[in-house]
Scaffold this motif. Structure first.
Motif, PDB file in Angstrom:
ATOM      1  N   TYR A 184      -5.321   7.414  -7.305  1.00  0.00           N
ATOM      2  CA  TYR A 184      -4.990   7.944  -5.976  1.00  0.00           C
ATOM      3  C   TYR A 184      -6.232   8.072  -5.097  1.00  0.00           C
ATOM      4  O   TYR A 184      -7.321   8.415  -5.582  1.00  0.00           O
ATOM      5  CB  TYR A 184      -4.342   9.327  -6.116  1.00  0.00           C
ATOM      6  CG  TYR A 184      -3.160   9.336  -7.048  1.00  0.00           C
ATOM      7  CD1 TYR A 184      -1.972   8.669  -6.707  1.00  0.00           C
ATOM      8  CD2 TYR A 184      -3.223   9.985  -8.280  1.00  0.00           C
ATOM      9  CE1 TYR A 184      -0.887   8.667  -7.567  1.00  0.00           C
ATOM     10  CE2 TYR A 184      -2.136   9.988  -9.153  1.00  0.00           C
ATOM     11  CZ  TYR A 184      -0.971   9.326  -8.782  1.00  0.00           C
ATOM     12  OH  TYR A 184       0.091   9.306  -9.645  1.00  0.00           O
ATOM     13  N   ALA A 185      -6.021   7.833  -3.811  1.00  0.00           N
ATOM     14  CA  ALA A 185      -7.082   8.124  -2.836  1.00  0.00           C
ATOM     15  C   ALA A 185      -7.295   9.637  -2.841  1.00  0.00           C
ATOM     16  O   ALA A 185      -6.371  10.396  -2.583  1.00  0.00           O
ATOM     17  CB  ALA A 185      -6.670   7.647  -1.446  1.00  0.00           C
ATOM     18  N   VAL A 186      -8.501  10.076  -3.167  1.00  0.00           N
ATOM     19  CA  VAL A 186      -8.747  11.518  -3.261  1.00  0.00           C
ATOM     20  C   VAL A 186      -8.741  12.184  -1.885  1.00  0.00           C
ATOM     21  O   VAL A 186      -8.599  13.399  -1.787  1.00  0.00           O
ATOM     22  CB  VAL A 186     -10.082  11.808  -3.996  1.00  0.00           C
ATOM     23  CG1 VAL A 186      -9.980  11.392  -5.458  1.00  0.00           C
ATOM     24  CG2 VAL A 186     -11.246  11.118  -3.315  1.00  0.00           C
ATOM     25  N   ALA A 187      -8.929  11.383  -0.830  1.00  0.00           N
ATOM     26  CA  ALA A 187      -8.928  11.933   0.534  1.00  0.00           C
ATOM     27  C   ALA A 187      -8.558  10.809   1.498  1.00  0.00           C
ATOM     28  O   ALA A 187      -8.493   9.638   1.101  1.00  0.00           O
ATOM     29  CB  ALA A 187     -10.312  12.503   0.887  1.00  0.00           C
ATOM     30  N   TYR A 192      -5.549  -3.900  -7.978  1.00  0.00           N
ATOM     31  CA  TYR A 192      -5.584  -3.138  -6.727  1.00  0.00           C
ATOM     32  C   TYR A 192      -4.176  -3.011  -6.151  1.00  0.00           C
ATOM     33  O   TYR A 192      -3.385  -3.947  -6.228  1.00  0.00           O
ATOM     34  CB  TYR A 192      -6.439  -3.863  -5.682  1.00  0.00           C
ATOM     35  CG  TYR A 192      -7.865  -4.129  -6.076  1.00  0.00           C
ATOM     36  CD1 TYR A 192      -8.711  -3.096  -6.485  1.00  0.00           C
ATOM     37  CD2 TYR A 192      -8.388  -5.421  -6.028  1.00  0.00           C
ATOM     38  CE1 TYR A 192     -10.027  -3.347  -6.832  1.00  0.00           C
ATOM     39  CE2 TYR A 192      -9.703  -5.679  -6.370  1.00  0.00           C
ATOM     40  CZ  TYR A 192     -10.522  -4.642  -6.778  1.00  0.00           C
ATOM     41  OH  TYR A 192     -11.822  -4.900  -7.112  1.00  0.00           O
ATOM     42  N   LYS A 193      -3.913  -1.882  -5.561  1.00  0.00           N
ATOM     43  CA  LYS A 193      -2.704  -1.744  -4.735  1.00  0.00           C
ATOM     44  C   LYS A 193      -3.102  -1.931  -3.275  1.00  0.00           C
ATOM     45  O   LYS A 193      -2.378  -2.529  -2.500  1.00  0.00           O
ATOM     46  CB  LYS A 193      -2.098  -0.344  -4.936  1.00  0.00           C
ATOM     47  CG  LYS A 193      -0.882  -0.044  -4.075  1.00  0.00           C
ATOM     48  CD  LYS A 193       0.413  -0.446  -4.761  1.00  0.00           C
ATOM     49  CE  LYS A 193       1.637  -0.104  -3.937  1.00  0.00           C
ATOM     50  NZ  LYS A 193       2.036   1.298  -4.121  1.00  0.00           N
ATOM     51  N   VAL A 194      -4.242  -1.389  -2.903  1.00  0.00           N
ATOM     52  CA  VAL A 194      -4.772  -1.547  -1.539  1.00  0.00           C
ATOM     53  C   VAL A 194      -6.119  -2.248  -1.665  1.00  0.00           C
ATOM     54  O   VAL A 194      -7.009  -1.764  -2.362  1.00  0.00           O
ATOM     55  CB  VAL A 194      -4.953  -0.178  -0.847  1.00  0.00           C
ATOM     56  CG1 VAL A 194      -5.560  -0.353   0.543  1.00  0.00           C
ATOM     57  CG2 VAL A 194      -3.626   0.575  -0.776  1.00  0.00           C
ATOM     58  N   ARG A 195      -6.235  -3.385  -1.010  1.00  0.00           N
ATOM     59  CA  ARG A 195      -7.498  -4.127  -1.100  1.00  0.00           C
ATOM     60  C   ARG A 195      -8.473  -3.727   0.001  1.00  0.00           C
ATOM     61  O   ARG A 195      -9.689  -3.818  -0.164  1.00  0.00           O
ATOM     62  CB  ARG A 195      -7.237  -5.638  -0.987  1.00  0.00           C
ATOM     63  CG  ARG A 195      -6.640  -6.221  -2.256  1.00  0.00           C
ATOM     64  CD  ARG A 195      -6.611  -7.743  -2.201  1.00  0.00           C
ATOM     65  NE  ARG A 195      -6.234  -8.283  -3.495  1.00  0.00           N
ATOM     66  CZ  ARG A 195      -7.115  -8.557  -4.446  1.00  0.00           C
ATOM     67  NH1 ARG A 195      -8.396  -8.342  -4.240  1.00  0.00           N
ATOM     68  NH2 ARG A 195      -6.711  -9.037  -5.597  1.00  0.00           N
ATOM     69  N   LYS A 196      -7.946  -3.300   1.121  1.00  0.00           N
ATOM     70  CA  LYS A 196      -8.827  -3.054   2.262  1.00  0.00           C
ATOM     71  C   LYS A 196      -8.067  -2.257   3.311  1.00  0.00           C
ATOM     72  O   LYS A 196      -6.866  -2.469   3.474  1.00  0.00           O
ATOM     73  CB  LYS A 196      -9.261  -4.406   2.864  1.00  0.00           C
ATOM     74  CG  LYS A 196     -10.381  -4.321   3.866  1.00  0.00           C
ATOM     75  CD  LYS A 196     -10.720  -5.721   4.361  1.00  0.00           C
ATOM     76  CE  LYS A 196     -11.824  -5.679   5.385  1.00  0.00           C
ATOM     77  NZ  LYS A 196     -12.159  -6.989   5.917  1.00  0.00           N
ATOM     78  N   GLY A 197      -8.773  -1.353   3.973  1.00  0.00           N
ATOM     79  CA  GLY A 197      -8.184  -0.682   5.116  1.00  0.00           C
ATOM     80  C   GLY A 197      -7.964   0.805   4.905  1.00  0.00           C
ATOM     81  O   GLY A 197      -8.301   1.361   3.865  1.00  0.00           O
ATOM     82  N   PRO A 198      -7.386   1.438   5.919  1.00  0.00           N
ATOM     83  CA  PRO A 198      -7.233   2.905   5.885  1.00  0.00           C
ATOM     84  C   PRO A 198      -6.152   3.348   4.898  1.00  0.00           C
ATOM     85  O   PRO A 198      -5.136   2.675   4.728  1.00  0.00           O
ATOM     86  CB  PRO A 198      -6.826   3.244   7.316  1.00  0.00           C
ATOM     87  CG  PRO A 198      -6.220   1.995   7.856  1.00  0.00           C
ATOM     88  CD  PRO A 198      -6.910   0.849   7.176  1.00  0.00           C
ATOM     89  N   VAL A 199      -6.407   4.469   4.241  1.00  0.00           N
ATOM     90  CA  VAL A 199      -5.430   5.076   3.334  1.00  0.00           C
ATOM     91  C   VAL A 199      -5.394   6.573   3.612  1.00  0.00           C
ATOM     92  O   VAL A 199      -6.304   7.137   4.213  1.00  0.00           O
ATOM     93  CB  VAL A 199      -5.791   4.846   1.844  1.00  0.00           C
ATOM     94  CG1 VAL A 199      -5.628   3.385   1.471  1.00  0.00           C
ATOM     95  CG2 VAL A 199      -7.189   5.341   1.542  1.00  0.00           C
TER      96      VAL A 199
END
Ligand SMILES: [Zn+2]
Length: 270
Positions: free
Chosen positions: A180-183, A217-224
């Motif tokens: 998970y993205a921690v932030a 990867y689930k997200v390779r690039k960009g804002p999350v």
């Protein structure tokens, strides 16, 4: 009236012009009034030049505010917003001396770098009292990088498969577990022979979180957003088995111990 008298403004005419300038200033139309006064008097007095300078500064201040708004630094800008105050302050300082405006602008940028805890591992970015609210980095809201608690190797431990010392903490979770993205922040991904497939989350305050040895990867690039699934645990790179290697790197700093960083954010991964 004699021709000589008509060619030069009388004291009375100058006083009248000065009064008009003064009134116009109170109406906030200093620039227009200055132009009118100059046309009527046909002789730029010291007072008129002063008004012209004030008008120019006023326009400059408004332009600065518009730039700030256009750049998205003041999305909720209102007449009484801190950003409006900044523009007024800049205009006031410009009246006192043009160079001070530049100095003021430079000062508002410094807190961006100054809030990075480069010499205190695990310390939280703290608000600098002089920071402008609109440019101050938001303190990241943090969640755990994996769902399951429990740690393997800790920060700073010596190990046979690390070149030096351990630069993060390990979560011994199953391969395929969600990461998970921690932030909130922006993701970039890359391959590294040591870290394997790695995902790097840059948070709003410049701190980077590294997620390493990933399977996919689930997200390779960009804002999350905080809590988004960004990848899946694996054992790529220099790894002896599935786990998540997690690093925290404040802006301009090498890795710091992620454990106190998480604890300071109210999270105990142990
Ligand atoms: Zn590790």
């Amino acid at each position: 009236m004699a021709p000589e008298a008509a060619a030069r403004p009388t004291r009375a005419e100058l006083r009248l012009a000065a009064r008009e300038q003064s009134r116009a200033q109170r109406r906030g139309a200093a620039k227009a009034a200055t132009r009118t006064a100059l046309l009527r008097v046909a002789l730029p007095s010291v007072a008129a030049l002063g008004v012209a300078a004030a008008a120019a500064v006023s326009v400059q201040g408004q332009t600065d505010q518009q730039h700030a708004e256009a750049a998205g630094r003041a999305p909720r800008s209102a007449p009484d917003s801190p950003d409006g105050a900044t523009a007024r302050q800049a205009a006031t300082q410009a009246l006192a001396g043009g160079d001070q405006t530049q100095a003021s602008r430079g000062d508002t940028r410094q807190p961006l770098a100054g809030t990075q805890p480069t010499d205190a591992p695990g310390a939280q970015p703290t608000a600098t009292p002089t920071a402008q609210p609109t440019v101050e980095p938001a303190k990241p809201k943090v969640v755990m990088p994996v769902a399951r608690h429990g740690l393997g190797e800790l920060f700073g431990e010596a190990g046979t498969h690390w070149a030096n010392r351990h630069t993060g903490i390990d979560f011994p979770v199953d391969g395929g577990s969600e990461v998970y993205a921690v932030a909130d922040g922006t993701i970039r991904t890359q391959w590294n022979p040591f870290y394997g497939y790695m995902s790097i989350l840059k948070m709003d305050d410049g701190t980077e979180a590294w997620f390493c040895h990933l399977r996919a990867y689930k997200v390779r690039k960009g804002p999350v957003k905080q809590g988004d699934v960004i990848a899946f645990v694996g054992s790529s790179g220099n790894s002896t088995g599935p786990h998540l290697h997690f690093e925290i790197r404040p802006q301009g700093s090498g890795p710091v111990d992620p454990l106190p960083w998480l604890l300071a954010n109210g999270l105990d991964p142990r």
